[in-house]
Design a protein around this motif. Structure first.
Motif, mmCIF file in Angstrom:
data_model
loop_
_atom_site.group_PDB
_atom_site.id
_atom_site.type_symbol
_atom_site.label_atom_id
_atom_site.label_comp_id
_atom_site.label_asym_id
_atom_site.label_seq_id
_atom_site.Cartn_x
_atom_site.Cartn_y
_atom_site.Cartn_z
ATOM 1 N N LEU A 81 1.020 -1.354 0.281
ATOM 2 C CA LEU A 81 -0.085 0.021 0.193
ATOM 3 C C LEU A 81 0.961 1.173 0.337
ATOM 4 O O LEU A 81 1.704 1.229 0.903
ATOM 5 N N ALA A 82 0.888 2.627 -0.545
ATOM 6 C CA ALA A 82 1.577 3.308 -0.976
ATOM 7 C C ALA A 82 0.294 4.544 -1.129
ATOM 8 O O ALA A 82 -0.388 4.698 -1.853
ATOM 9 N N ALA A 83 0.172 5.374 0.011
ATOM 10 C CA ALA A 83 -0.094 7.083 0.318
ATOM 11 C C ALA A 83 -0.002 7.854 0.347
ATOM 12 O O ALA A 83 1.599 8.722 0.506
ATOM 13 N N VAL A 84 -0.561 8.526 -1.258
ATOM 14 C CA VAL A 84 -0.048 10.226 -1.169
ATOM 15 C C VAL A 84 -1.040 11.099 -1.226
ATOM 16 O O VAL A 84 -2.094 11.457 -1.104
ATOM 17 N N ALA A 85 -0.186 11.889 0.620
ATOM 18 C CA ALA A 85 -1.983 12.262 1.277
ATOM 19 C C ALA A 85 -1.407 13.713 1.718
ATOM 20 O O ALA A 85 0.031 13.636 2.203
ATOM 21 N N ASN A 86 -2.233 14.623 1.364
ATOM 22 C CA ASN A 86 -2.782 15.650 1.487
ATOM 23 C C ASN A 86 -3.079 16.053 3.220
ATOM 24 O O ASN A 86 -2.867 16.861 3.953
ATOM 25 N N GLY A 87 -3.546 15.228 3.433
ATOM 26 C CA GLY A 87 -5.147 15.022 4.985
ATOM 27 C C GLY A 87 -4.291 13.552 5.418
ATOM 28 O O GLY A 87 -2.903 12.836 4.417
ATOM 29 N N ARG A 88 -4.510 13.380 6.212
ATOM 30 C CA ARG A 88 -3.873 12.294 7.638
ATOM 31 C C ARG A 88 -4.759 11.382 7.499
ATOM 32 O O ARG A 88 -4.084 9.981 7.823
ATOM 33 N N PHE A 89 -5.201 10.773 6.615
ATOM 34 C CA PHE A 89 -6.849 9.503 7.226
ATOM 35 C C PHE A 89 -7.573 9.118 5.997
ATOM 36 O O PHE A 89 -7.781 9.926 5.097
ATOM 37 N N PHE A 90 -7.555 7.760 5.929
ATOM 38 C CA PHE A 90 -8.489 7.311 5.354
ATOM 39 C C PHE A 90 -8.605 6.136 5.600
ATOM 40 O O PHE A 90 -8.204 5.477 6.876
ATOM 41 N N GLY A 91 -9.586 5.350 4.540
ATOM 42 C CA GLY A 91 -10.305 4.189 4.841
ATOM 43 C C GLY A 91 -11.308 3.824 6.435
ATOM 44 O O GLY A 91 -10.951 3.234 7.539
ATOM 45 N N SER A 92 -12.035 5.201 6.664
ATOM 46 C CA SER A 92 -12.547 5.238 8.187
ATOM 47 C C SER A 92 -12.173 5.449 9.516
ATOM 48 O O SER A 92 -11.485 5.060 10.177
ATOM 49 N N GLY A 93 -10.720 6.323 9.392
ATOM 50 C CA GLY A 93 -10.543 7.087 10.540
ATOM 51 C C GLY A 93 -9.207 5.767 10.890
ATOM 52 O O GLY A 93 -8.091 6.042 11.693
ATOM 53 N N LEU A 94 -8.344 5.488 9.694
ATOM 54 C CA LEU A 94 -6.982 4.819 9.871
ATOM 55 C C LEU A 94 -5.606 6.627 9.850
ATOM 56 O O LEU A 94 -5.933 6.560 9.210
ATOM 57 N N LYS A 95 -5.358 6.137 10.348
ATOM 58 C CA LYS A 95 -4.373 7.638 10.476
ATOM 59 C C LYS A 95 -2.981 6.957 9.602
ATOM 60 O O LYS A 95 -1.615 7.211 10.443
ATOM 61 N N VAL A 96 -3.463 7.349 8.408
ATOM 62 C CA VAL A 96 -1.682 6.619 7.454
ATOM 63 C C VAL A 96 -0.643 7.201 7.067
ATOM 64 O O VAL A 96 0.451 6.901 7.092
ATOM 65 N N ALA A 97 -1.388 8.512 7.599
ATOM 66 C CA ALA A 97 -0.706 9.830 7.492
ATOM 67 C C ALA A 97 -0.236 11.135 8.606
ATOM 68 O O ALA A 97 -0.292 11.926 8.266
#
Length: 319
Positions: free
Chosen positions: A217-233
């Protein structure tokens, strides 16, 4: 109110949140008008019909008609579409117009970065406070489902790998959504991860990073959360002019079982399989024969290869 006069527009997805938005719209509308004055509502679908009107096009029309504040009422996908509607032919339709969000969908991830209220009525009061923040927007060029290269904008997070497969399972889910967003995303992630295999992807940035790795999995993040509350960044800032690029290599089913709590807390970035870099632009190219799918703010629009570019301060958020 005459046509063309500056006004407040609400782009409403009545089916978001399993239809809760449509059922609550009368109360939300009354609260909006009490706090903000007259509001023109534009619905992406009539509650009783299957036909959807695109939120992006409704937003463009509202902005052309003079809207100075556009409120996205729905889930993260609706918000993303409204953000896309702020732009046309690579330019902002009205650079001075403001965006506001009333999140009423399955995930609610964009609002979390700004600590916006989960409750819609409280959210209206926050919008009425008039506080604003100039935020960055991402522009993504990728291969769409029809095989053609296309581009779109994103406000929160664009990712690829496991997330691209998971979002398709979430959007196809039926009975799972009756148990709420967290259950739906957890169920979809585990079901998808059971058969998911990490795939080789070459990732390059404008800051000199260039590696090929087996991306889970790779996340290009502007915000911090995805997947209903996962703090990926966990360290992403939506107004610093940079993406946080979070790369998880060789991510497997057991990693999710043993490390999911870390991902929810954001401490996964310290793990041995995770690398984080910052960049203004990112290029991702699949190095194997199998497709690597993309997730953009909860929607699955296509696949790699893709290029992600940051547009600093491209939008004003009422928050």
């Amino acid at each position: 109110m005459s046509e063309g006069m500056p006004h407040v527009a609400a782009i409403v997805n009545p089916r978001s949140g399993g239809g809760r938005t449509g059922r609550a719209w009368r109360v939300i509308s009354e609260t909006l008008e009490k706090e903000l004055g007259p509001v023109r509502a534009h619905f992406t679908a009539a509650p009783s019909t299957p036909h959807f009107l695109p939120a992006a096009e409704l937003t463009r029309k509202a902005l052309r008609d003079g809207a100075q504040l556009v409120i996205a009422v729905g889930g993260d996908g609706t918000i993303d579409e409204v953000v896309n509607g702020f732009f046309e032919l690579g330019q902002a339709i009205n650079p001075e117009a403001h965006l506001a969000v009333l999140n009423a969908g399955t995930g609610g991830d964009f609002r979390r970065t700004f600590d916006l209220p989960e409750d819609a009525i409280e959210g209206v009061k926050r919008i009425a406070s008039g506080n604003t923040r100039r935020i960055d927007i991402g522009r993504l060029t990728f291969i769409a489902e029809d095989g053609q290269e296309t581009d779109r904008y994103f406000n929160n997070i664009a990712s690829f790998g496991l997330s691209g497969e998971t979002v398709r399972a979430v959007n196809d889910a039926t009975w799972q959504k009756s148990f709420g967003g967290n259950f739906t995303f957890t169920w979809a992630t585990l079901m998808t991860a059971w058969r998911h295999k990490a795939r080789p992807v070459r990732i390059e940035t404008d800051r000199g990073f260039d590696e090929t790795m087996n991306i889970g999995l790779a996340a290009v993040a502007n915000g911090r959360f995805f997947g209903s509350g996962l703090k990926v960044a966990p360290d992403a800032e939506p107004d610093d002019g940079l993406f946080d690029l979070v790369m998880m290599r060789d991510l497997g089913f057991m990693d999710l079982l043993t490390g999911g709590g870390d991902l929810r807390e954001g401490t996964h970035v310290n793990g041995p399989k995770v690398k984080v870099v910052r960049a203004r632009s990112v290029t991702a190219t699949p190095m194997g024969p199998e497709p690597v799918l993309i997730d953009v703010d909860g929607e699955g629009p296509g696949r790699l290869p893709a290029r992600f570019e940051i547009l600093p301060g491209a939008l004003t958020l009422r928050c």
